[in-house]
Design an enzyme around this catalytic site. Structure first.
Site, PDB file in Angstrom:
ATOM      1  N   GLY A 239     -25.459  -6.575   2.203  1.00 37.72           N
ATOM      2  CA  GLY A 239     -26.251  -7.696   2.693  1.00 37.72           C
ATOM      3  C   GLY A 239     -26.650  -7.698   4.151  1.00 37.72           C
ATOM      4  N   GLU A 273     -20.452  -2.712   0.453  1.00 39.68           N
ATOM      5  CA  GLU A 273     -21.517  -2.121  -0.379  1.00 39.68           C
ATOM      6  C   GLU A 273     -22.865  -2.155   0.346  1.00 39.68           C
ATOM      7  OE1 GLU A 273     -21.536  -4.748  -3.749  1.00 39.68           O
ATOM      8  OE2 GLU A 273     -19.663  -3.990  -4.567  1.00 39.68           O
ATOM      9  N   GLY A 275     -26.564  -1.228   1.496  1.00 40.99           N
ATOM     10  CA  GLY A 275     -27.687  -0.502   0.910  1.00 40.99           C
ATOM     11  C   GLY A 275     -28.798  -0.376   1.934  1.00 40.99           C
ATOM     12  N   ARG A 312     -42.539  -4.708  -1.910  1.00 45.89           N
ATOM     13  CA  ARG A 312     -41.888  -5.745  -1.092  1.00 45.89           C
ATOM     14  C   ARG A 312     -42.865  -6.759  -0.491  1.00 45.89           C
ATOM     15  NH1 ARG A 312     -39.013  -5.456   2.765  1.00 45.89           N
ATOM     16  NH2 ARG A 312     -37.351  -6.810   2.008  1.00 45.89           N
ATOM     17  N   TYR A 316     -42.075 -10.447  -1.852  1.00 44.84           N
ATOM     18  CA  TYR A 316     -41.354 -11.344  -0.934  1.00 44.84           C
ATOM     19  C   TYR A 316     -42.188 -11.710   0.286  1.00 44.84           C
ATOM     20  CZ  TYR A 316     -37.718  -8.492  -3.248  1.00 44.84           C
ATOM     21  OH  TYR A 316     -36.959  -7.786  -4.135  1.00 44.84           O
ATOM     22  N   CYS A 342     -55.538  -3.749  -9.029  1.00 43.12           N
ATOM     23  CA  CYS A 342     -56.343  -4.924  -9.360  1.00 43.12           C
ATOM     24  C   CYS A 342     -55.511  -6.192  -9.323  1.00 43.12           C
ATOM     25  CB  CYS A 342     -56.974  -4.727 -10.731  1.00 43.12           C
ATOM     26  SG  CYS A 342     -57.948  -3.243 -10.728  1.00 43.12           S
ATOM     27  N   TYR A 371     -35.358  -0.111  -1.154  1.00 45.09           N
ATOM     28  CA  TYR A 371     -36.133  -0.948  -2.076  1.00 45.09           C
ATOM     29  C   TYR A 371     -37.622  -0.601  -2.006  1.00 45.09           C
ATOM     30  CZ  TYR A 371     -31.648  -3.260  -1.784  1.00 45.09           C
ATOM     31  OH  TYR A 371     -30.294  -3.495  -1.784  1.00 45.09           O
TER      32      TYR A 371
END
Ligand code: LLP
Length: 417
Positions: A239, A273, A275, A312, A316, A342, A371
């Site tokens: 995170g 963890e 990432g 992304r 978001y 499109c 990501y």
């Protein structure tokens, strides 16, 4: 410090001109710097040593087996969320004794695969899941190690789609139900309860939600321990955020030091963890300008990369810095940088002011290593991009560009009478 740097007016990745890679690999492509990856690895690894820790890289951020192989060789384990990720991790040489398996929807087949692979533990997200793990372990004549993922109901102050630790989210079990879940699991013959897990969200740029979560989790840990459980692993998830624009996320060592005190009387191993923090700024996405279009009310720089490659911004409204690979003199242009798909959500950036850009020029989308490719798709029947890894003055294709034949490889026209 960065390994994607301009020398004179030209973008390099380490010692290789990006233009040279484009000429050889074609466009669009993802480009990763091994030097940056190593640096991120080292910073996190060093920082985590203030605790008795194990780092399990979150495979979903960037799951190319060349990237995984590098991290596993350096001694890290893996945080996985599917059978597919377990398969990748094994192919990339992971020590399965360092694999933790999260996710709310593990299927029976995935559970069986993970038990047979002898992973470290399942981060279970519900009691029904634990009952299924127990059943499968029993069938395989073994015991499965589990932790419970606890949802501490802390606001991570990030994008709602990547918040996971609020009670309205589908993840984990609530503090209120935690003790009874542990006690139920303890009665199961084929389950070994060894951990406590939590992950509150991604791209966090402040320390306080982490601290709040760890305090809540520590309090629960003490209560569980008092009930006679031996919690050997405390998994605090991933995170930590990165800089895309002007965010100032905490340094990993600030984070570790801020939770060290809370955990001072905990004797087990703390799992992290990460990432995005490892992969995000280790990669860029490179595309070629197909057209520059002036609609009269707006300019559009249309590239050969699209939202199928990097979703992304569409998903978001995420910000990614965009620069031309060769900085040219000439008048600046204000434009939306878009793809050929499109959909009006098919953009990388809006109202950006770029140095003079024309058809055939290359553009680089920064902070795309996490990501990026891992969320790409074949939408609009677009073959997925190539992935390239640079190590000093050499570059390696670590995933070939897909072909049209790949697009229909699994499809079948039924023979009907
Ligand atoms: N552990 C668990 C259980 C997770 O669900 C995640 C991310 C991580 C670790 C790694 O989090 P990180 O260190 O990368 O923040 N697609 C979104 C991000 C989704 C994150 C999902 N879970 C994006 O592009 O921003």
């Amino acid at each position: 410090m960065n390994d994607f740097i301009f020398k004179e007016n030209e973008l390099y990745c380490e010692d290789v001109p990006v233009k040279e890679i484009a000429a050889s690999a074609g466009t669009p492509f993802y480009l990763y710097s091994l030097a940056t990856l190593k640096r991120h690895f080292n910073v996190f690894d060093e920082s985590s040593k203030v605790l008795n820790s194990l780092v399990c890289y979150s495979v979903k951020a960037n799951s190319n087996i060349a990237i995984l192989n590098f991290l596993f060789k350096m001694g890290w384990g893996a945080d996985i969320v599917s059978g597919g990720e377990l398969f990748r991790a094994i192919k990339a040489g992971v020590d399965t004794g360092k694999v933790v398996y999260s996710g709310v929807g593990k299927t029976e087949a995935e559970i069986e695969y993970a038990i047979k692979s002898d992973i470290l533990m399942f981060n279970a997200e519900s009691l029904p899941e634990v009952f299924l793990i127990d059943k499968v372990a029993g069938r395989l004549n073994t015991k499965a190690r589990i932790s419970f993922r606890i949802n501490p109901n802390v606001d991570p102050k990030t994008h709602p789609y990547i918040s996971t630790g609020l009670k309205k989210n589908k993840f984990g079990i609530s503090i209120k139900h935690a003790i009874s879940a542990y006690e139920t699991a303890r009665e199961l013959k084929n389950i070994d309860v060894i951990g406590l897990d939590c992950h509150i969200g991604s791209q966090l740029t402040e320390i306080s939600p982490f601290k709040d979560a760890v305090e809540i989790i520590k309090e629960l840990l003490d209560r569980i321990t008092a009930k006679g459980f031996d919690i050997k692993y405390l998994d605090l998830g991933g995170g930590l955020g990165i800089t895309y624009e002007n965010e100032m996320p905490p340094h990993p060592s600030t984070y570790m030091n801020s939770i060290k005190n809370i955990l001072k009387n905990y004797g087990g191993k703390v799992i992290f963890e990460p990432g995005r923090l490892i992969a995000g700024n280790s990669g860029i996405f490179v595309a070629k300008v197909t057209y520059v279009k002036d609609t009269g009310s707006k300019n559009f720089i249309i590239t050969d990369g699209g939202m199928n490659d990097l979703i992304r911004p569409a998903l978001y409204e995420a910000y990614h810095e965009i620069v031309p690979v060769i900085k040219k003199e000439g008048h600046k242009i204000k434009a939306d940088i878009v793809g050929p798909i499109c959909e009006s959500a098919d953009f990388f950036g809006k109202d950006r002011v770029l140095n003079s850009v024309s058809e055939g020029d290359l553009i680089a989308v920064f902070s795309a290593g996490a990501y990026g490719f891992s969320m790409s798709s074949n939408y609009n029947s677009r073959p997925r991009a190539a992935e390239v890894l640079v190590d000093k003055d050499k570059f390696y294709i670590i995933r070939n560009r897909e072909t049209y034949a790949d697009l229909i490889d699994k499809e079948i026209i039924p023979e009907r009478s």
